[in-house]
Write a protein that holds these residues in place. Structure first.
Motif, short mmCIF file in Angstrom:
data_model
loop_
_atom_site.label_atom_id
_atom_site.label_comp_id
_atom_site.label_asym_id
_atom_site.label_seq_id
_atom_site.Cartn_x
_atom_site.Cartn_y
_atom_site.Cartn_z
N TRP A 492 -28.88 -19.36 -8.36
CA TRP A 492 -29.11 -18.08 -9.02
C TRP A 492 -30.13 -17.22 -8.25
CZ3 TRP A 492 -29.54 -19.18 -15.04
CH2 TRP A 492 -28.30 -19.63 -15.49
N ASN A 493 -29.88 -15.91 -8.29
CA ASN A 493 -30.74 -14.88 -7.68
C ASN A 493 -30.83 -14.98 -6.17
OD1 ASN A 493 -31.29 -13.61 -10.12
ND2 ASN A 493 -33.06 -14.92 -10.54
N ILE A 494 -29.81 -15.60 -5.57
CA ILE A 494 -29.69 -15.55 -4.11
C ILE A 494 -28.67 -14.47 -3.76
CG2 ILE A 494 -28.96 -16.78 -2.03
CD1 ILE A 494 -29.92 -19.37 -3.28
N GLY A 495 -29.13 -13.46 -3.07
CA GLY A 495 -28.25 -12.39 -2.58
C GLY A 495 -28.40 -12.27 -1.09
N VAL A 496 -27.30 -12.38 -0.36
CA VAL A 496 -27.34 -12.32 1.11
C VAL A 496 -26.26 -11.37 1.60
CG1 VAL A 496 -27.01 -13.58 3.27
CG2 VAL A 496 -28.20 -14.68 1.36
N ARG A 497 -26.67 -10.43 2.41
CA ARG A 497 -25.72 -9.59 3.15
C ARG A 497 -26.23 -9.47 4.58
NH1 ARG A 497 -25.30 -5.68 -0.10
NH2 ARG A 497 -26.64 -4.03 0.74
N ILE A 498 -25.35 -9.63 5.53
CA ILE A 498 -25.68 -9.39 6.94
C ILE A 498 -24.71 -8.30 7.40
CG2 ILE A 498 -26.06 -10.37 9.22
CD1 ILE A 498 -25.96 -13.15 7.92
N GLU A 499 -25.26 -7.20 7.84
CA GLU A 499 -24.42 -6.05 8.23
C GLU A 499 -24.77 -5.57 9.63
OE1 GLU A 499 -23.14 -1.66 6.45
OE2 GLU A 499 -24.94 -2.67 5.70
N ASP A 500 -23.74 -5.53 10.46
CA ASP A 500 -23.92 -5.03 11.83
C ASP A 500 -22.94 -3.92 12.12
OD1 ASP A 500 -25.85 -6.84 13.63
OD2 ASP A 500 -24.95 -8.08 12.07
N ASP A 501 -23.29 -3.12 13.11
CA ASP A 501 -22.47 -1.98 13.52
C ASP A 501 -21.78 -2.31 14.83
OD1 ASP A 501 -23.62 -0.82 11.29
OD2 ASP A 501 -25.17 0.21 12.45
N VAL A 502 -20.46 -2.14 14.87
CA VAL A 502 -19.65 -2.63 15.97
C VAL A 502 -18.81 -1.51 16.58
CG1 VAL A 502 -17.88 -4.30 16.66
CG2 VAL A 502 -19.50 -4.88 14.83
N LEU A 503 -18.89 -1.39 17.89
CA LEU A 503 -18.04 -0.46 18.65
C LEU A 503 -16.76 -1.19 19.03
CD1 LEU A 503 -17.40 2.12 20.30
CD2 LEU A 503 -18.80 1.14 22.15
#
Length: 542
Positions: A492-503
């Motif tokens: 509970w209460n674990i939120g994970v996002r990994i966001e990268d920008d890709v060409l």
């Protein structure tokens, strides 16, 4: 004895003042950034638009309205990205006309007209400098430029054109009655082109159906249309009614074919700008790469600077300082800094928790440089060390992202990125016992994995069909397990996002946000490093 010549004296004073103002303007220009998009870029984009337009057509592009922040204070003005893309103009109360064909005007001809906000020294002293007619001519490279007040009576007969291409018109502009205001410009255009409000609403929704409706999201499309279906214009529209009566995949194909067979001006505007802006030019990529790098460096510094006793807003402030240090004017969207349970809220913007404590912090913050927005997310522990549960969820998200990166190349169906993401996340969540069936993955992964990036953080670009070289997209898998979820409480209460920008490239994609650590080992290593913000205490508030 020489006599005093009043006329010559006044002329000399005015000339001296003009020279002084011109000199000051030159000095001011020299202090501004020198890496803005060039007038040649914008002219090239206008020509690319003309090349797409049908014969005997005109495109009409308005400035965005100003918005009130509080009482008599406006929000900092944000230019219409489309108008900026085609002109470089960043002020309100303007309209650009781009003609497919040359228009005769006596002994001369033109293929574009620009109506802009007039110079007003008294107002400029309060609210900032304006380009005015001469500034637009000299700095942006336009030849036919007029004050916006002239548009209403300017002899342009829109009814003679086979197609008038324009974006959805705002219907909530302040009707201040001022000549040359955006309200004045839009009102004049509606009269000149015989644009009716109801038609614009229908056209907007038909375009939405054509661009975004799929068999999988038909329920959401129908829910969106439902409040409008009682209106006479919607009752009488055969295409809308066909879809309402039988909202299935076969009907959707037929409806889209009919929309494409008789495209409206707003439909064409959306298509043209989506195709043009979806693939970035070399000049755009220079700015976009820089914006992403600035954001990535800021994320890395936040990892070094974070402390459990910090507030969410304090950590946000560190990010924003780094952005400004490197020249970014703004952020591309409201910063998201969510600790613990707040990280499970996708667009958490309050950033009001007074202590991060020993929790995961999800930071979705992207700089905006000269209009181009980055979109980078990192998740890291406020105390510098992941727990075993946090690490397990983080690794699933990381692995999903790694697999999606492999698909980021020309010719790959855009939709396959989402398919791959759900495949990885669902299999790994089942393995951990958090879900029992792959269909349950949306419980903990409620968004999509990718969107286009550019002048808008959710930029224009094609989502149907295949990826193309020159596109810049995000890759952002995530898992969010709020308290009360039907799984073991340890998650509970674990939120994970990994966001990268890709060409997107011909044979492989290039991750632009590499300066922000991604592997959990590298995140912990960076968190152990000293930060430039590790300094003395601020004075206590009394």
């Amino acid at each position: 004895m020489k006599f005093f010549n009043k006329s010559l004296f006044v002329a000399a004073i005015l000339c001296s003042a003009a020279v002084q103002c011109f000199s000051q303007a030159e000095n001011i220009d020299a202090t501004l950034p020198q890496d803005y998009l060039s007038p040649a870029f914008h002219a090239g984009r206008r020509q690319a638009l003309r090349d797409m337009m049908p014969a005997n057509s005109v495109a009409v592009i308005f400035a965005y309205p100003e918005r009130v922040f509080s009482k008599d204070v406006n929000y900092v003005y944000h230019a219409n990205p489309d108008l900026y893309y085609f002109s470089g103009y960043k002020e309100p109360d303007a309209v650009l006309l781009v003609f497919k064909d040359m228009q005769a005007d006596g002994d001369s001809s033109y293929n574009e007209l620009f109506f802009v906000r007039h110079k007003d020294p008294a107002r400029e002293q309060w609210t900032g400098r304006r380009l005015g007619v001469d500034g637009v001519k000299n700095k942006l490279g336009f030849k036919r430029v007029y004050n916006s007040e002239a548009f209403a009576k300017f002899p342009v007969d829109f009814k003679k054109f086979s197609v008038v291409v324009y974006d959805n018109l705002p219907d909530d502009i302040s009707a201040d009655g001022a000549k040359g205001s955006l309200n004045d410009l839009v009102t004049a255009f509606k009269l000149k082109a015989d644009i009716k409000k109801s038609n614009a609403a229908i056209e907007s929704d038909l375009n939405l159906i054509n661009q975004y409706a799929t068999p999988k999201n038909m329920d959401r499309i129908m829910a969106y249309l439902k409040p409008k279906l009682g209106l006479d214009d919607y009752k009488n529209n055969s295409i809308i009614q066909e879809l309402v009566n039988k909202p299935d995949s076969v009907t959707l194909v037929d409806v889209k074919a009919k929309i494409n067979a008789n495209p409206s001006g707003t439909f064409l505007f959306s298509n043209y700008t989506t195709d043009l802006r979806g693939v970035k030019t070399p000049q755009e990529l220079v700015l976009l790469k820089k914006s992403v790098q600035i954001s990535s460096l800021a994320h890395a510094e936040a990892m070094r600077a974070v402390k459990p006793q910090m507030s969410e807003r304090e950590l946000e402030g560190i990010m924003l300082y780094v952005h400004k240090k490197y020249g970014a004017e703004d952020e591309g969207y409201p910063p998201i800094v969510g600790a613990g349970a707040n990280g499970c809220i996708l667009h958490y913007e309050e950033n009001s928790a007074m202590e991060l404590k020993n929790q995961l912090v999800l930071m979705d913050v992207g700089a905006e440089l000269h209009g181009y927005s980055a979109d980078v997310t990192r998740t890291f522990p406020a105390n510098g060390k992941f727990t075993e549960e946090q690490k397990a969820i983080y690794q699933i998200v990381y692995d999903a992202q790694e697999e999606v990166f492999k698909l980021c190349k020309e010719g790959v169906p855009y939709s396959s990125l989402e398919v791959k993401t759900r495949e990885i996340l669902s299999a790994r969540l089942i393995k951990l016992g958090i879900i029992k069936d792959a269909k349950e993955v949306s419980t903990y992964y409620p968004h999509g994995v990718s969107h286009h990036l550019g002048l808008d953080v959710h930029d224009k670009g094609q989502y149907r069909g295949n990826l193309k070289a020159g596109m810049v997209i995000t890759v952002e898998p995530g898992i969010y397990i709020p308290a009360g979820s039907p799984c073991d409480k340890k998650w509970w209460n674990i939120g994970v996002r990994i966001e990268d920008d890709v060409l997107i490239g011909k044979t492989a994609g290039t991750v632009l946000s590499i300066d922000a650590p991604r592997k959990w080992q590298d995140v912990e290593k960076t968190a152990a490093e000293k930060s430039i913000f590790d300094m003395g205490k601020f004075p206590e508030l009394k």
